[in-house]
Design a protein around this motif. Structure first.
Motif, PDB file in Angstrom:
ATOM      1  N   MET A   1     -81.815  46.612  23.593  1.00  0.00           N
ATOM      2  CA  MET A   1     -80.900  45.864  24.303  1.00  0.00           C
ATOM      3  C   MET A   1     -80.735  44.694  23.612  1.00  0.00           C
ATOM      4  N   THR A   2     -79.403  44.230  23.447  1.00  0.00           N
ATOM      5  CA  THR A   2     -79.164  42.983  22.776  1.00  0.00           C
ATOM      6  C   THR A   2     -79.767  41.700  23.040  1.00  0.00           C
ATOM      7  N   PRO A   3     -80.407  40.850  22.572  1.00  0.00           N
ATOM      8  CA  PRO A   3     -81.304  39.699  23.078  1.00  0.00           C
ATOM      9  C   PRO A   3     -80.021  38.836  23.335  1.00  0.00           C
ATOM     10  N   THR A   4     -80.550  37.923  24.451  1.00  0.00           N
ATOM     11  CA  THR A   4     -79.601  36.809  24.778  1.00  0.00           C
ATOM     12  C   THR A   4     -79.642  35.903  23.716  1.00  0.00           C
ATOM     13  N   ARG A   5     -78.502  35.343  23.302  1.00  0.00           N
ATOM     14  CA  ARG A   5     -78.619  34.289  22.373  1.00  0.00           C
ATOM     15  C   ARG A   5     -78.419  32.833  22.908  1.00  0.00           C
ATOM     16  N   VAL A   6     -79.405  31.976  22.557  1.00  0.00           N
ATOM     17  CA  VAL A   6     -79.632  30.792  23.168  1.00  0.00           C
ATOM     18  C   VAL A   6     -79.332  29.699  22.095  1.00  0.00           C
ATOM     19  N   LEU A   7     -78.779  28.615  22.673  1.00  0.00           N
ATOM     20  CA  LEU A   7     -78.637  27.333  21.849  1.00  0.00           C
ATOM     21  C   LEU A   7     -79.326  26.072  22.427  1.00  0.00           C
ATOM     22  N   LEU A   8     -79.909  25.637  21.747  1.00  0.00           N
ATOM     23  CA  LEU A   8     -80.823  24.254  22.291  1.00  0.00           C
ATOM     24  C   LEU A   8     -80.056  23.114  22.181  1.00  0.00           C
ATOM     25  N   VAL A   9     -79.641  22.103  23.082  1.00  0.00           N
ATOM     26  CA  VAL A   9     -79.106  21.126  22.749  1.00  0.00           C
ATOM     27  C   VAL A   9     -80.045  19.908  23.264  1.00  0.00           C
ATOM     28  N   ASP A  10     -80.667  19.195  22.260  1.00  0.00           N
ATOM     29  CA  ASP A  10     -81.371  17.977  22.577  1.00  0.00           C
ATOM     30  C   ASP A  10     -81.604  17.048  21.489  1.00  0.00           C
ATOM     31  N   ASP A  11     -81.536  15.619  21.675  1.00  0.00           N
ATOM     32  CA  ASP A  11     -81.909  14.746  20.455  1.00  0.00           C
ATOM     33  C   ASP A  11     -83.113  14.521  20.132  1.00  0.00           C
ATOM     34  N   HIS A  12     -84.171  15.180  20.648  1.00  0.00           N
ATOM     35  CA  HIS A  12     -85.518  14.967  20.534  1.00  0.00           C
ATOM     36  C   HIS A  12     -86.157  15.938  19.652  1.00  0.00           C
ATOM     37  N   PRO A  13     -86.458  15.729  18.481  1.00  0.00           N
ATOM     38  CA  PRO A  13     -86.898  16.821  17.720  1.00  0.00           C
ATOM     39  C   PRO A  13     -88.176  17.417  18.188  1.00  0.00           C
TER      40      PRO A  13
ATOM     41  N   THR B   1     -79.696  24.959  17.069  1.00  0.00           N
ATOM     42  CA  THR B   1     -80.361  23.951  17.842  1.00  0.00           C
ATOM     43  C   THR B   1     -79.055  22.803  17.520  1.00  0.00           C
ATOM     44  N   ALA B   2     -79.015  21.611  18.333  1.00  0.00           N
ATOM     45  CA  ALA B   2     -78.044  20.641  18.068  1.00  0.00           C
ATOM     46  C   ALA B   2     -78.814  19.492  18.650  1.00  0.00           C
ATOM     47  N   ALA B   3     -78.341  18.354  18.037  1.00  0.00           N
ATOM     48  CA  ALA B   3     -79.068  17.244  18.595  1.00  0.00           C
ATOM     49  C   ALA B   3     -77.990  16.147  19.212  1.00  0.00           C
ATOM     50  N   SER B   4     -76.855  16.604  19.223  1.00  0.00           N
ATOM     51  CA  SER B   4     -75.887  15.720  19.656  1.00  0.00           C
ATOM     52  C   SER B   4     -74.689  16.610  20.232  1.00  0.00           C
ATOM     53  N   ALA B   5     -73.721  15.846  20.926  1.00  0.00           N
ATOM     54  CA  ALA B   5     -72.570  16.634  21.611  1.00  0.00           C
ATOM     55  C   ALA B   5     -71.634  17.327  20.179  1.00  0.00           C
ATOM     56  N   ALA B   6     -71.443  16.418  19.213  1.00  0.00           N
ATOM     57  CA  ALA B   6     -70.507  16.969  18.377  1.00  0.00           C
ATOM     58  C   ALA B   6     -71.388  18.385  17.492  1.00  0.00           C
ATOM     59  N   GLU B   7     -72.622  18.250  17.313  1.00  0.00           N
ATOM     60  CA  GLU B   7     -73.331  19.271  17.027  1.00  0.00           C
ATOM     61  C   GLU B   7     -73.406  20.248  17.924  1.00  0.00           C
ATOM     62  N   ALA B   8     -73.355  20.107  19.208  1.00  0.00           N
ATOM     63  CA  ALA B   8     -73.267  21.163  19.993  1.00  0.00           C
ATOM     64  C   ALA B   8     -71.927  22.046  20.203  1.00  0.00           C
TER      65      ALA B   8
ATOM     66  N   ASN C   1     -78.965  13.537  28.759  1.00  0.00           N
ATOM     67  CA  ASN C   1     -78.919  12.276  27.862  1.00  0.00           C
ATOM     68  C   ASN C   1     -78.745  12.759  26.353  1.00  0.00           C
ATOM     69  N   LEU C   2     -77.346  12.504  25.912  1.00  0.00           N
ATOM     70  CA  LEU C   2     -77.303  12.766  24.339  1.00  0.00           C
ATOM     71  C   LEU C   2     -76.743  11.258  23.829  1.00  0.00           C
ATOM     72  N   PRO C   3     -77.012  11.264  22.191  1.00  0.00           N
ATOM     73  CA  PRO C   3     -76.782  10.100  21.814  1.00  0.00           C
ATOM     74  C   PRO C   3     -74.895   9.590  21.797  1.00  0.00           C
ATOM     75  N   ASP C   4     -74.434  10.467  21.860  1.00  0.00           N
ATOM     76  CA  ASP C   4     -72.853  10.513  21.583  1.00  0.00           C
ATOM     77  C   ASP C   4     -71.868  10.587  22.775  1.00  0.00           C
ATOM     78  N   GLN C   5     -72.576  11.723  23.704  1.00  0.00           N
ATOM     79  CA  GLN C   5     -71.652  11.947  24.951  1.00  0.00           C
ATOM     80  C   GLN C   5     -72.570  12.428  26.030  1.00  0.00           C
ATOM     81  N   SER C   6     -72.203  12.016  27.286  1.00  0.00           N
ATOM     82  CA  SER C   6     -72.964  12.736  28.217  1.00  0.00           C
ATOM     83  C   SER C   6     -73.168  14.043  28.415  1.00  0.00           C
ATOM     84  N   GLY C   7     -74.152  14.599  28.720  1.00  0.00           N
ATOM     85  CA  GLY C   7     -74.291  16.040  28.844  1.00  0.00           C
ATOM     86  C   GLY C   7     -73.210  16.536  30.016  1.00  0.00           C
ATOM     87  N   LEU C   8     -72.834  15.783  30.942  1.00  0.00           N
ATOM     88  CA  LEU C   8     -71.925  16.243  31.940  1.00  0.00           C
ATOM     89  C   LEU C   8     -70.509  16.726  31.093  1.00  0.00           C
ATOM     90  N   ASP C   9     -70.237  15.699  30.264  1.00  0.00           N
ATOM     91  CA  ASP C   9     -68.915  15.887  29.582  1.00  0.00           C
ATOM     92  C   ASP C   9     -69.031  17.106  28.949  1.00  0.00           C
TER      93      ASP C   9
END
Length: 208
Positions: free
Chosen positions: A1-13, A34-41, A58-66
């Motif tokens: 089965m193909t594994p689920t591909r996950v992206l982690l977005v958080d600005d705390h290393p 992984t991504a530490a900002s909205a732009a990286e995400a 809570n991200l440094p450059d944009q709200s996670g809501l947006d």
């Protein structure tokens, strides 16, 4: 089965490193980036095409809501799972309104994270148990706005500015006694016994 591909977005290393360590042993999952900002995400989603995004609010450059809204709009098949410390009903409802598939708190166990990812990947919703309890809480009852006369609204505005009854009387060419009567009527209508409470309630009802 193909594994689920996950992206982690958080600005705390340290959080990202911890999540990677938690998810690494789990079968059927692979962290593709992984991504530490909205732009990286945004860049990571475009480059790696993940199935599920674990997104901090809570991200440094944009709200996670947006970020959530943009990702869901641009990638309809993508599942966004909020992963946050914010255990507040308003954030939960706002994230869901932006298209999130679920809401998980950062105190979740590896097993819960795996279950949450599997559930949203299958097209279902997932909420941490504490979040479910929040959603079941009844909405607070907000008292109706009491009907005010034009003069009362005028005086209420001056009271909020910190003017004394004499100051208000001078501005409106009234007697201080008349202003005091209006002030007492306002307190009675809002069912409060001091000016601070009066101003607070008036602000809540957007009368100021």
């Amino acid at each position: 089965m193909t594994p689920t591909r996950v992206l982690l977005v958080d600005d705390h290393p340290m959080v990202v490193a911890g999540l990677q360590a938690l998810l690494a042993p789990l079968p059927g999952l692979t962290v593709v980036a992984t991504a530490a900002s909205a732009a990286e995400a945004y860049a990571a989603v475009a480059a790696h095409q993940p199935d599920v995004v674990l997104l901090d609010i809570n991200l440094p450059d944009q709200s996670g809501l947006d970020v959530c809204r943009r990702l869901v709009d641009e990638y309809p098949g993508l599942k966004v799972l909020a992963l946050t410390t914010l255990n507040e009903k308003s954030y939960v409802t706002r994230m869901m309104a932006q298209g999130a598939a679920g809401y998980v708190l950062k105190n979740a166990s590896p097993e819960e994270l795996a279950e949450a990812i599997a559930r949203v990947q299958a097209g279902k919703k997932y909420f941490s148990e504490e979040v479910q309890e929040l959603l079941l809480q009844p909405e607070p009852v907000v008292a109706a706005v009491p009907p005010l006369t034009r003069r009362e609204k005028e005086i209420l505005g001056f009271i909020a500015q910190g003017l004394t009854s004499q100051d208000i009387a001078d501005r409106l060419f009234l007697s201080a006694l008349t202003v005091e009567t209006h002030r007492r009527n306002l307190l009675a209508k809002f069912e409060v016994n001091n000016t601070a409470s009066l101003i607070r309630l008036a602000a809540q009802h957007q009368l100021l």
